[in-house]
Write a protein that holds these residues in place. Structure first.
Motif, short mmCIF file in Angstrom:
data_model
loop_
_atom_site.label_atom_id
_atom_site.label_comp_id
_atom_site.label_asym_id
_atom_site.label_seq_id
_atom_site.Cartn_x
_atom_site.Cartn_y
_atom_site.Cartn_z
N LYS A 194 0.84 -1.19 0.00
CA LYS A 194 0.00 0.00 0.00
C LYS A 194 0.88 1.25 0.00
O LYS A 194 1.63 1.47 0.94
CB LYS A 194 -0.91 0.01 1.23
CG LYS A 194 -1.81 1.24 1.30
CD LYS A 194 -2.71 1.22 2.53
CE LYS A 194 -3.61 2.44 2.59
NZ LYS A 194 -4.51 2.39 3.78
N THR A 234 5.65 -6.25 9.05
CA THR A 234 5.21 -5.12 8.25
C THR A 234 6.41 -4.22 8.00
O THR A 234 7.10 -3.82 8.94
CB THR A 234 4.10 -4.31 8.95
OG1 THR A 234 2.96 -5.14 9.14
CG2 THR A 234 3.70 -3.10 8.11
N THR A 257 1.65 4.75 0.93
CA THR A 257 1.09 5.70 1.88
C THR A 257 1.15 7.10 1.27
O THR A 257 2.01 7.39 0.43
CB THR A 257 1.87 5.68 3.21
OG1 THR A 257 3.22 6.09 2.98
CG2 THR A 257 1.86 4.28 3.82
N PRO A 258 0.24 8.01 1.66
CA PRO A 258 0.21 9.35 1.07
C PRO A 258 1.54 10.09 1.26
O PRO A 258 1.96 10.33 2.40
CB PRO A 258 -0.93 10.04 1.82
CG PRO A 258 -1.81 8.92 2.28
CD PRO A 258 -0.87 7.80 2.62
N MET A 284 3.97 0.67 2.28
CA MET A 284 3.74 -0.19 3.44
C MET A 284 3.46 -1.60 2.95
O MET A 284 2.51 -1.84 2.21
CB MET A 284 2.55 0.32 4.26
CG MET A 284 2.30 -0.50 5.52
SD MET A 284 0.96 0.16 6.56
CE MET A 284 -0.46 -0.32 5.56
N CYS A 339 12.42 2.89 4.77
CA CYS A 339 12.17 4.31 4.98
C CYS A 339 12.82 4.76 6.28
O CYS A 339 12.80 4.05 7.29
CB CYS A 339 10.65 4.54 5.04
SG CYS A 339 10.15 6.21 5.54
N GLY A 388 4.40 9.19 1.20
CA GLY A 388 5.32 8.46 2.07
C GLY A 388 5.72 7.13 1.48
O GLY A 388 5.57 6.89 0.27
N SER A 425 2.60 -5.33 4.05
CA SER A 425 2.13 -6.19 5.14
C SER A 425 2.42 -7.64 4.82
O SER A 425 2.43 -8.05 3.66
CB SER A 425 0.63 -5.99 5.36
OG SER A 425 -0.10 -6.23 4.16
N PHE A 443 8.22 -0.82 5.85
CA PHE A 443 7.98 0.44 5.15
C PHE A 443 9.18 0.68 4.23
O PHE A 443 10.29 0.96 4.69
CB PHE A 443 7.81 1.59 6.15
CG PHE A 443 6.55 1.47 6.95
CD1 PHE A 443 5.36 2.08 6.52
CD2 PHE A 443 6.51 0.72 8.12
CE1 PHE A 443 4.19 1.96 7.25
CE2 PHE A 443 5.34 0.59 8.86
CZ PHE A 443 4.18 1.20 8.42
#
Length: 212
Positions: free
Chosen positions: A5, A33, A7-8, A13, A48, A10, A15, A35
């Protein structure tokens, strides 16, 4: 179930992280999970470190992309009419096509794809190996088809100085790009793609490096 997914403005993500590997094919240890950096500025790549906030990263794609149009190249190969379709927006310049069948795929000439110079098996192998889904093919009157890994292959691979190569991991984003594949696709890691979250080859144009 594994999923990615964006992220806005960012990171990505991820999972239930699937098989995550470095450019040499070695596993990368990760939490359940993760990033993953997509702004290009993290000092802890591929993860990140919050740098997207410092640089004001925007995860929005351009409203329109000038290279989002499939180009068809036709030829008669091994007794069969073959059409190779190429979507420039999806191309990441991995150059697998030139490595595997340079007689057909060569940017040094026009048109750069000439199916009649190869074999049916060879062209199929190239379309299979194309990591981004930029290439598809049809035989006879059939519809363009993507060829790629079966559903048992589930991984994210970090390409050296390039994008994330994803295989069979669901993505919570609209699949932009003509003939785009949801089974194999490339996600931007340099932060400069005009088709975020997907790679559009910009890292190659700007000569982006992992240590940037």
């Amino acid at each position: 179930m594994s999923a990615i997914k964006p992220t806005p403005d960012g990171p990505l993500m991820v999972s239930e992280v699937p098989d995550l590997r470095d450019p040499d094919g070695y596993p990368i240890a990760s939490k359940e999970t993760a990033f993953l950096c997509r702004c290009g500025a993290s000092k802890n790549k591929p993860f990140c470190d919050g740098s997207h906030k410092a640089i004001g990263f925007s995860g929005e794609p351009d409203a329109e992309h000038p290279r989002n149009k499939p180009i068809a190249y036709k030829g008669h190969v091994d007794g069969v009419d073959v059409t190779v379709s190429y979507t420039p927006m999806l191309c990441t310049h991995a150059a697998e096509c030139q490595r595997l069948q340079k007689s057909v795929f060569s940017p040094a000439r026009k048109p750069w794809i000439q199916p009649e110079n190869g074999t049916l098996a060879g062209i199929r192998a190239v379309v299979f190996a194309c990591p981004s889904g930029a290439l598809s093919m049809s035989e006879g009157d059939g519809a363009p088809q993507q060829l790629g890994p079966d559903s048992t292959t589930t991984e994210i691979r970090v390409e050296k100085n390039g994008p994330y190569a994803v295989r069979n991991v669901p993505l919570e984003a609209t699949f932009n790009g003509a003939n785009a594949s949801e089974q194999k696709y490339m996600l931007c890691r340099c932060g400069a793609s005009k088709n975020k979250p997907f790679c559009d080859g910009t890292h190659h144009d700007i000569k982006w490096k992992d240590d940037a």
